[in-house]
Design a protein around this motif. Structure first.
Motif, PDB file in Angstrom:
ATOM      1  N   SER A  81       3.198  -5.089  16.763  1.00 21.98           N
ATOM      2  CA  SER A  81       3.299  -5.887  17.990  1.00 21.98           C
ATOM      3  C   SER A  81       4.733  -6.305  18.280  1.00 21.98           C
ATOM      4  N   VAL A  82       5.699  -5.620  17.668  1.00 20.58           N
ATOM      5  CA  VAL A  82       7.080  -6.086  17.801  1.00 20.58           C
ATOM      6  C   VAL A  82       7.579  -5.937  19.238  1.00 20.58           C
ATOM      7  N   ARG A  83       7.108  -4.925  19.929  1.00 19.72           N
ATOM      8  CA  ARG A  83       7.453  -4.760  21.351  1.00 19.72           C
ATOM      9  C   ARG A  83       6.191  -4.529  22.170  1.00 19.72           C
ATOM     10  N   HIS A  84       6.274  -4.865  23.447  1.00 19.89           N
ATOM     11  CA  HIS A  84       5.137  -4.728  24.345  1.00 19.89           C
ATOM     12  C   HIS A  84       4.637  -3.283  24.369  1.00 19.89           C
ATOM     13  N   THR A  86      18.058   1.309  18.355  1.00 20.31           N
ATOM     14  CA  THR A  86      18.428   0.561  19.568  1.00 20.31           C
ATOM     15  C   THR A  86      17.178   0.160  20.347  1.00 20.31           C
ATOM     16  N   PHE A  87      17.191  -1.045  20.867  1.00 22.32           N
ATOM     17  CA  PHE A  87      16.006  -1.559  21.550  1.00 22.32           C
ATOM     18  C   PHE A  87      16.384  -2.267  22.838  1.00 22.32           C
ATOM     19  N   ILE A  88      15.456  -2.205  23.788  1.00 23.80           N
ATOM     20  CA  ILE A  88      15.569  -3.036  24.994  1.00 23.80           C
ATOM     21  C   ILE A  88      14.722  -4.268  24.717  1.00 23.80           C
ATOM     22  N   TYR A  89      15.275  -5.448  24.940  1.00 26.49           N
ATOM     23  CA  TYR A  89      14.512  -6.670  24.654  1.00 26.49           C
ATOM     24  C   TYR A  89      13.159  -6.621  25.360  1.00 26.49           C
ATOM     25  N   SER A  90      12.128  -6.980  24.619  1.00 20.87           N
ATOM     26  CA  SER A  90      10.775  -6.991  25.169  1.00 20.87           C
ATOM     27  C   SER A  90      10.216  -8.404  24.990  1.00 20.87           C
ATOM     28  N   LEU A  91       9.748  -8.976  26.091  1.00 18.49           N
ATOM     29  CA  LEU A  91       9.267 -10.367  26.033  1.00 18.49           C
ATOM     30  C   LEU A  91       7.976 -10.460  25.218  1.00 18.49           C
ATOM     31  N   ARG A  92       7.981 -11.318  24.224  1.00 17.38           N
ATOM     32  CA  ARG A  92       6.787 -11.560  23.416  1.00 17.38           C
ATOM     33  C   ARG A  92       6.293 -12.975  23.682  1.00 17.38           C
ATOM     34  N   GLU A  93       5.070 -13.062  24.198  1.00 22.91           N
ATOM     35  CA  GLU A  93       4.539 -14.380  24.559  1.00 22.91           C
ATOM     36  C   GLU A  93       4.554 -15.335  23.365  1.00 22.91           C
ATOM     37  N   THR A 132      22.142  -0.128  11.734  1.00 23.51           N
ATOM     38  CA  THR A 132      21.844  -1.431  12.331  1.00 23.51           C
ATOM     39  C   THR A 132      20.682  -1.364  13.302  1.00 23.51           C
ATOM     40  N   ASP A 133      20.142  -2.539  13.657  1.00 20.84           N
ATOM     41  CA  ASP A 133      19.234  -2.683  14.805  1.00 20.84           C
ATOM     42  C   ASP A 133      20.031  -3.439  15.866  1.00 20.84           C
ATOM     43  N   ILE A 134      19.995  -2.953  17.102  1.00 17.88           N
ATOM     44  CA  ILE A 134      20.685  -3.648  18.201  1.00 17.88           C
ATOM     45  C   ILE A 134      19.755  -3.741  19.396  1.00 17.88           C
ATOM     46  N   THR A 137      14.438 -15.965  17.757  1.00 21.14           N
ATOM     47  CA  THR A 137      13.667 -16.476  18.908  1.00 21.14           C
ATOM     48  C   THR A 137      12.945 -15.392  19.712  1.00 21.14           C
ATOM     49  N   TYR A 138      13.305 -14.103  19.497  1.00 23.86           N
ATOM     50  CA  TYR A 138      12.657 -13.013  20.234  1.00 23.86           C
ATOM     51  C   TYR A 138      11.486 -12.425  19.452  1.00 23.86           C
ATOM     52  N   CYS A 139      11.341 -12.785  18.177  1.00 21.67           N
ATOM     53  CA  CYS A 139      10.549 -11.968  17.249  1.00 21.67           C
ATOM     54  C   CYS A 139       9.156 -12.528  16.964  1.00 21.67           C
ATOM     55  N   VAL A 165      22.364  -6.197  13.368  1.00 23.59           N
ATOM     56  CA  VAL A 165      23.252  -7.186  13.991  1.00 23.59           C
ATOM     57  C   VAL A 165      22.567  -7.813  15.193  1.00 23.59           C
ATOM     58  N   GLN A 166      21.755  -7.069  15.879  1.00 23.37           N
ATOM     59  CA  GLN A 166      21.002  -7.469  17.095  1.00 23.37           C
ATOM     60  C   GLN A 166      21.877  -7.622  18.332  1.00 23.37           C
ATOM     61  N   ALA A 167      23.021  -8.316  18.217  1.00 25.47           N
ATOM     62  CA  ALA A 167      23.898  -8.465  19.384  1.00 25.47           C
ATOM     63  C   ALA A 167      25.299  -8.768  18.897  1.00 25.47           C
TER      64      ALA A 167
HETATM   65  N1  5AD Z   1      12.194  -6.909  21.739  1.00 29.37           N
HETATM   66  C1  5AD Z   1      12.932  -5.832  21.389  1.00 29.37           C
HETATM   67  N2  5AD Z   1      13.240  -5.541  20.107  1.00 29.37           N
HETATM   68  C2  5AD Z   1      12.762  -6.361  19.155  1.00 29.37           C
HETATM   69  N3  5AD Z   1      12.888  -6.337  17.822  1.00 29.37           N
HETATM   70  C3  5AD Z   1      12.223  -7.391  17.302  1.00 29.37           C
HETATM   71  N4  5AD Z   1      11.648  -8.100  18.286  1.00 29.37           N
HETATM   72  C4  5AD Z   1      11.974  -7.481  19.453  1.00 29.37           C
HETATM   73  C5  5AD Z   1      11.700  -7.760  20.813  1.00 29.37           C
HETATM   74  N5  5AD Z   1      10.979  -8.810  21.180  1.00 29.37           N
HETATM   75  C6  5AD Z   1      13.699  -5.354  17.114  1.00 29.37           C
HETATM   76  C7  5AD Z   1      14.809  -6.038  16.314  1.00 29.37           C
HETATM   77  C8  5AD Z   1      14.326  -5.890  14.900  1.00 29.37           C
HETATM   78  C9  5AD Z   1      13.585  -4.562  14.962  1.00 29.37           C
HETATM   79  C10 5AD Z   1      12.645  -4.302  13.860  1.00 29.37           C
HETATM   80  O1  5AD Z   1      12.887  -4.640  16.193  1.00 29.37           O
HETATM   81  O2  5AD Z   1      16.007  -5.336  16.517  1.00 29.37           O
HETATM   82  O3  5AD Z   1      15.384  -5.852  13.963  1.00 29.37           O
END
Ligand code: 5AD
Ligand code: SF4
Length: 466
Positions: free
Chosen positions: A74-77, A359-366, A328-330, A188-190, A290-292
């Motif tokens: 469930s880490v991303r939508h 690499t990831f695009i931020y995904s909103l998690r309720e 890394t994860d970014i 805070t995103y996780c 690093v995330q950002a």
């Molecule tokens: N949106 C996008 N990426 C996320 N990750 C964790 N939560 C989110 C989110 N809400 C990514 C982070 C983490 C990896 C396993 O998944 O980069 O390190």
């Protein structure tokens, strides 16, 4: 009743249920479909171990299965949507095959919203369990076979009884080993701290015993798993750190390679960095998400380090081991990320020069704190994502090309996806290498001379074997 009596009782019950299913259920073809990270992959290995104990055969096609288990993420939508899509597609199969059992487990089932959605929209699901009670599967199957409409069990935190659960490893020569469960960091995103519970470390003796057993059975490489391995030991009632554990594992005869995942930059100790010099079996590869790159964004992510702290850590690591490969994860598009913040991420990537990146695009998690922050428009997120890759990939290619002409030790994993007469494996630095070889090479450590490279993999020629 003491905790250990309780655990013994529970284990006796699991064994009883497994024996019942083994003896009384005829149709036993199963498929486990795994989404998500290495932690989930390893959980699926444990599920498969339990299934084999109950007499199930693994099949590759869902149409042949009498039991389908979806291990969810469930880490991303998008990961959740995939599971809903799969469950939708299973409706017809279930209608045409009345005996079919469908089970859903993993991170999504630990979230009330996703679990309730599955229960409401997919009444054909027979069994639901979470990440902390895989060992309950025999009991849940048992009640399902005895007519229960929905057999469900969710546990907030690990009960400590999966010490007794084995795992059928996907590859005998390389194995995942959990060293801890859960996460206390609450970035805070996780969603993970809500789905995997609080951090608990396994007893070092149990870990060492498990690895010794694996090595006796042919394992050459172990990957130690935890959400934040650097804080390993904090929940033990004596002084024992992750570096101590690495050092003890390094002493295991017959083991050749040690890897670990994932480290949190705020907790990485000088002692751990020195391990990359001191321990001969520790692979020269560090995944340090690093995330950002913007200190301001990192603060709002609750990461507890600055851009400068991170760069300083990387500098120390490179000094101790100049050949180390960095990964890394970014994430791009975290709420409130400005153009300037994003440029800080690009700048950091250019300074570190990662060998690999996720690499990831931020995904909103309720229900995570970031969900309430001001969101970045989708178009901007996608555009930044492309720009990030444009910076990362040429660096990866340059680093991979620097290996051309050099010899690398490769643990051969499989027949190559590219050609039947090629095999693929990983260097100590976790780079994927394809080279001419055969099934006989699988599981061996082979000397390979690198002859070509791109951003994602290397090509080589075999020159010897251990
Ligand atoms: N949106 C996008 N990426 C996320 N990750 C964790 N939560 C989110 C989110 N809400 C990514 C982070 C983490 C990896 C396993 O998944 O980069 O390190
Ligand atoms: Fe999620 Fe942060 Fe824990 Fe990693 S450290 S699992 S990103 S909360």
């Amino acid at each position: 009743m003491t905790n250990s009596d309780l655990i013994k009782d529970l284990k006796d019950n699991v064994n009883e249920r497994m024996a019942f299913i083994k003896e009384n259920i005829d149709k036993k073809n199963a498929i486990v479909i795994t989404h998500g990270c290495q932690m989930n992959e390893h959980d699926s290995e444990k599920i498969i171990w339990l299934l084999e104990k109950m007499g199930y055969n693994q099949v590759n096609d869902i149409k042949d299965a009498d039991l389908i288990i979806l291990n969810t993420c469930s880490v991303r939508h998008s990961a959740e949507d995939k599971v809903y899509g799969q469950l939708g597609n299973l409706k017809n199969l279930k209608n045409s095959k009345k005996d079919l059992k469908i089970a859903v487990c993993g991170c999504m089932m630990q979230r009330d919203e996703s679990r309730n959605y599955v229960i409401e929209k997919f009444p054909n699901v027979d069994i639901i369990f979470g990440t902390n009670n895989i060992w309950k599967l025999p009991e849940l199957l048992y009640s399902s076979f005895n007519g229960k409409k929905l057999s469900m069990d969710i546990e907030e935190n690990p009960v400590g009884i999966d010490e007794g659960i084995g795992a059928i490893r996907a590859y005998g020569f390389k194995s995942y080993v959990n060293i801890m469960y859960g996460c206390n960091n609450f970035c805070t995103y996780c969603i993970v701290p809500y789905t995997r519970g609080r951090e608990t470390s396994r007893n070092p003796k149990d870990i060492i015993r498990e690895i010794e057993n694996l090595v006796e059975n042919g394992t050459k490489e172990v990957t130690l798993l935890g959400q934040n391995v650097n804080s390993y030991g904090k929940s033990l009632d004596y002084d024992y750190t992750f570096s101590d554990l690495l050092s003890d594992i390094n002493d295991i005869d017959g083991l050749e390679r040690i890897r670990f995942m994932t480290s949190h930059p705020k907790d990485i100790s000088d002692e751990l960095i020195m391990s990359f010099k001191k321990l001969d079996k520790l692979c020269n590869f560090l995944h340090l998400p690093v995330q950002a790159g913007s200190t301001d964004v990192l603060k709002r992510m609750n990461r507890k380090y600055t851009k400068e702290d991170y760069l300083k850590t990387i500098e120390k690591v490179k000094k101790v081991n100049p050949d180390i490969a960095l990964s890394t994860d970014i994430m791009v598009g975290f709420p409130g990320e400005t153009e300037e913040d994003f440029e800080d991420t690009l700048d950091l990537c250019k300074k570190v020069e990662y060998d690999t990146s996720f690499t990831f695009i931020y995904s909103l998690r309720e229900n995570t704190p970031a969900a309430k922050m001001t969101q970045v428009p989708d178009k901007v997120k996608h555009e930044r994502f492309e720009r990030l890759l444009d910076v990362l990939y040429p660096i990866q290619e340059k680093k991979n090309k620097s290996l051309i002409g050099k010899t690398q030790k490769v643990l051969v994993e499989d027949i190559s996806k590219k050609r039947d007469d090629y095999v693929s494996g990983r260097t100590e630095s976790f780079k994927l290498v394809n080279f001419k070889g055969s099934r006989e090479d699988i599981g061996k450590i082979v000397d390979v001379k690198i002859i070509d490279a791109n951003s994602f993999s290397l090509e080589g020629e075999k020159i010897g074997q251990k």
